[in-house]
Design a protein around this motif. Structure first.
Motif, short mmCIF file in Angstrom:
data_model
loop_
_atom_site.label_atom_id
_atom_site.label_comp_id
_atom_site.label_asym_id
_atom_site.label_seq_id
_atom_site.Cartn_x
_atom_site.Cartn_y
_atom_site.Cartn_z
N THR A 1 13.74 2.99 6.04
CA THR A 1 12.32 2.69 5.80
C THR A 1 11.96 3.00 4.35
OG1 THR A 1 11.80 3.27 8.09
CG2 THR A 1 9.96 3.24 6.53
N MET A 2 11.15 2.14 3.75
CA MET A 2 10.67 2.40 2.39
C MET A 2 9.69 3.56 2.42
SD MET A 2 12.31 0.27 0.52
CE MET A 2 11.46 0.40 -1.07
N PRO A 3 9.88 4.59 1.60
CA PRO A 3 9.00 5.76 1.65
C PRO A 3 7.55 5.45 1.30
CG PRO A 3 10.50 5.86 -0.24
CD PRO A 3 10.98 4.75 0.63
N GLY A 4 7.32 4.41 0.52
CA GLY A 4 5.95 4.06 0.13
C GLY A 4 5.41 2.87 0.88
N HIS A 5 5.93 2.60 2.07
CA HIS A 5 5.51 1.43 2.84
C HIS A 5 4.00 1.42 3.04
CE1 HIS A 5 5.09 -1.61 5.80
NE2 HIS A 5 4.96 -0.79 6.83
N ASP A 6 3.38 0.32 2.68
CA ASP A 6 1.93 0.18 2.79
C ASP A 6 1.62 -1.29 3.03
OD1 ASP A 6 -0.83 -0.10 2.36
OD2 ASP A 6 -0.88 1.56 0.92
N PRO A 7 1.43 -1.69 4.31
CA PRO A 7 1.24 -3.11 4.62
C PRO A 7 0.01 -3.72 3.96
CG PRO A 7 0.82 -1.72 6.55
CD PRO A 7 1.44 -0.85 5.52
N VAL A 8 -1.07 -2.96 3.83
CA VAL A 8 -2.28 -3.50 3.19
C VAL A 8 -2.02 -3.74 1.71
CG1 VAL A 8 -4.68 -3.05 2.59
CG2 VAL A 8 -3.81 -2.39 4.86
N LEU A 9 -1.41 -2.76 1.07
CA LEU A 9 -1.11 -2.90 -0.36
C LEU A 9 -0.10 -4.02 -0.59
CD1 LEU A 9 -1.83 -1.76 -3.07
CD2 LEU A 9 -0.05 -0.02 -2.78
N LEU A 10 0.87 -4.15 0.32
CA LEU A 10 1.84 -5.23 0.20
C LEU A 10 1.15 -6.59 0.24
CD1 LEU A 10 4.78 -6.21 0.11
CD2 LEU A 10 4.81 -6.09 2.61
N MET A 11 0.17 -6.73 1.13
CA MET A 11 -0.59 -7.98 1.22
C MET A 11 -1.32 -8.26 -0.10
SD MET A 11 -3.63 -8.96 3.91
CE MET A 11 -4.69 -7.66 3.25
N LEU A 12 -1.92 -7.22 -0.69
CA LEU A 12 -2.65 -7.39 -1.95
C LEU A 12 -1.70 -7.77 -3.09
CD1 LEU A 12 -5.11 -4.35 -1.77
CD2 LEU A 12 -5.67 -6.77 -1.48
N VAL A 13 -0.54 -7.12 -3.13
CA VAL A 13 0.43 -7.41 -4.18
C VAL A 13 0.93 -8.85 -4.06
CG1 VAL A 13 2.73 -6.83 -5.06
CG2 VAL A 13 1.15 -5.01 -4.46
N LYS A 14 1.26 -9.25 -2.82
CA LYS A 14 1.73 -10.63 -2.61
C LYS A 14 0.65 -11.63 -3.02
CE LYS A 14 5.29 -10.20 0.94
NZ LYS A 14 5.73 -10.64 2.30
N ASP A 15 -0.60 -11.31 -2.73
CA ASP A 15 -1.69 -12.20 -3.09
C ASP A 15 -1.83 -12.29 -4.61
OD1 ASP A 15 -4.03 -13.85 -2.25
OD2 ASP A 15 -5.16 -12.30 -3.34
N ALA A 16 -1.68 -11.14 -5.29
CA ALA A 16 -1.75 -11.14 -6.75
C ALA A 16 -0.62 -11.96 -7.36
CB ALA A 16 -1.69 -9.71 -7.28
N ILE A 17 0.57 -11.87 -6.77
CA ILE A 17 1.71 -12.66 -7.25
C ILE A 17 1.45 -14.15 -7.00
CG2 ILE A 17 4.14 -13.17 -6.80
CD1 ILE A 17 4.54 -10.16 -6.33
N ARG A 18 0.89 -14.44 -5.83
CA ARG A 18 0.58 -15.84 -5.52
C ARG A 18 -0.42 -16.41 -6.53
NH1 ARG A 18 -3.57 -17.99 -3.45
NH2 ARG A 18 -4.44 -15.99 -2.75
N GLN A 19 -1.41 -15.59 -6.91
CA GLN A 19 -2.40 -16.05 -7.88
C GLN A 19 -1.77 -16.30 -9.25
OE1 GLN A 19 -6.07 -13.75 -8.01
NE2 GLN A 19 -5.84 -13.24 -5.85
N LEU A 20 -0.78 -15.49 -9.59
CA LEU A 20 -0.05 -15.74 -10.84
C LEU A 20 0.62 -17.11 -10.79
CD1 LEU A 20 1.78 -12.42 -11.82
CD2 LEU A 20 -0.08 -13.57 -13.03
N GLY A 21 1.20 -17.43 -9.62
CA GLY A 21 1.84 -18.73 -9.46
C GLY A 21 0.85 -19.87 -9.57
N GLU A 22 -0.34 -19.67 -8.98
CA GLU A 22 -1.36 -20.72 -9.05
C GLU A 22 -1.90 -20.88 -10.46
OE1 GLU A 22 -4.25 -19.57 -6.20
OE2 GLU A 22 -3.08 -20.30 -4.48
N ALA A 23 -1.93 -19.78 -11.23
CA ALA A 23 -2.39 -19.87 -12.62
C ALA A 23 -1.44 -20.67 -13.46
CB ALA A 23 -2.55 -18.47 -13.21
N ASP A 24 -0.16 -20.73 -13.03
CA ASP A 24 0.83 -21.49 -13.78
C ASP A 24 0.74 -22.94 -13.33
OD1 ASP A 24 2.96 -22.14 -15.36
OD2 ASP A 24 4.48 -21.25 -14.06
N THR A 25 -0.24 -23.66 -13.85
CA THR A 25 -0.61 -24.95 -13.31
C THR A 25 0.20 -26.13 -13.83
OG1 THR A 25 -2.31 -25.08 -15.02
CG2 THR A 25 -2.96 -24.24 -12.85
N GLY A 26 1.11 -25.92 -14.72
CA GLY A 26 1.88 -27.04 -15.22
C GLY A 26 2.82 -26.59 -16.30
#
Length: 351
Positions: A220-245
């Motif tokens: 198990t990851m000692p810093g496991h945090d499902p809420v924070l993981l969701m936020l981080v994934k969303d932030a990464i997704r937004q980076l991908g969307e910002a890369d528009t072309g």
């Protein structure tokens, strides 16, 4: 996790838009260079990186510039294994979003999967994959950018980063089953065996880390945090969307590099390759404060230095690769750029 990770950037901060590698990958690089006796202004200046960019972890650095600054740091500090040593001490949390997508995962196995899936948002023009090989996972990494000829330091750094994600859970003595590198064996290759505590092979098809599956089971990851993981994934997704072309300037440079060995690049040919009219390309380049001839000059300068560092190539062999029909024309251009001839530049020990 640092409290500032998701705070909005101040108004003066550049807009995040990753078309290369996120500057989080260079976290602490300035301090590491200084610690090894390097001249920051010279190292970053030679690689065309503004140190101010390193203050914004979601700002993109050009991947060629990033790889070049690592190679330049190795040369100027005299530490041939600079990337290896930098990667050995690089902890996952220093990677910003990419690091935390692993650290917040539920298990170590999920962390490796999430890390691999998020990596393309962290760095472009790169192969990254986690391959199931039965008893082991094989973590593959390879820069696939046509302008990057020297990438050994980056490869050794990245393998160290991946290893430290596993060691974050399994402890500092954990070792992979095997480590593979695509570059040739360096002189001090015994240091690689000591750092990874595993067999290391060179001249391979790809940079890889072999990780036994049984060592991941139930970890198990000692810093496991499902809420924070969701936020981080969303932030990464937004980076991908910002890369528009595609980045027009980088696409222009890559096309010039591809066609250089055929001779002097022609504006009309490059514009056609980008599906633009000549005037449209010139107008868009002016938005970057550049003319077409200046872009060609920049590409030639970058490639000239990379080729010159490869001692196996003579000056006369190098000139045609840069689009010059005569060696004398290349020599004149080089002296205009750097104030010395190509031969004099190559003979300078610091280069």
């Amino acid at each position: 996790m640092t409290p500032s990770l998701f705070q909005p950037a101040p108004p003066s901060a550049p807009r995040a838009n990753n078309r290369g590698v996120l500057s989080a990958a260079a976290n602490g690089l300035d301090t590491f260079i200084t610690h090894h006796g390097g001249d920051l202004d010279r190292v970053f200046g030679h690689a065309g990186i503004d140190p101010e960019q390193l203050r914004h972890p979601t700002l993109s650095l050009g991947l060629p510039n990033y790889c070049q600054v690592l190679e330049e740091a190795a040369r100027q500090t005299g530490c041939d294994n600079f990337g290896l040593r930098y990667g050995e001490q690089f902890q996952p949390q220093a990677l910003g979003l990419l690091g935390y997508v692993g650290l917040c995962s539920g298990t170590l196995e999920e962390a490796l999967i999430n890390f691999s899936e998020a990596f393309p948002f962290h760095q472009h023009s790169t192969l990254i994959q986690l391959v199931d090989q039965g008893e082991c996972y094989r973590f593959d990494y390879q820069v696939r950018h046509g302008a990057i000829l020297e990438r050994r330091q980056d490869a050794e750094l990245t393998m160290g980063m991946a290893m430290n994600l596993v060691r974050h859970v399994l402890g500092p003595k954990w070792a992979p089953r095997e480590v593979l590198f695509e570059h040739s064996r360096p002189q001090d290759w015994q240091e690689h065996r000591a750092v990874f505590d595993a067999p290391v092979r060179f001249d391979q098809a790809c940079n890889s880390l072999l990780i036994p599956k049984r060592e991941l089971t139930g970890k198990t990851m000692p810093g496991h945090d499902p809420v924070l993981l969701m936020l981080v994934k969303d932030a990464i997704r937004q980076l991908g969307e910002a890369d528009t072309g595609p980045d027009l300037l980088e696409c222009t440079r890559q096309l010039i590099r591809t066609l250089l060995h055929h001779g002097e690049p022609v504006l009309e040919q490059i514009a056609e390759g980008l599906n633009l009219t000549d005037s449209a390309l010139q107008r868009k380049l002016r938005d970057f404060g550049l003319s077409f001839s200046q872009v060609v000059d920049q590409v030639r300068q970058d490639l000239a230095l990379q080729y010159l560092r490869q001692q196996t190539m003579s000056i006369s062999q190098l000139a045609p690769l840069l689009g010059y029909s005569e060696t004398s024309a290349f020599s004149r251009a080089f002296k205009r750029w750097f104030g010395v001839s190509p031969r004099q530049w190559r003979q300078t020990p610091i280069n």
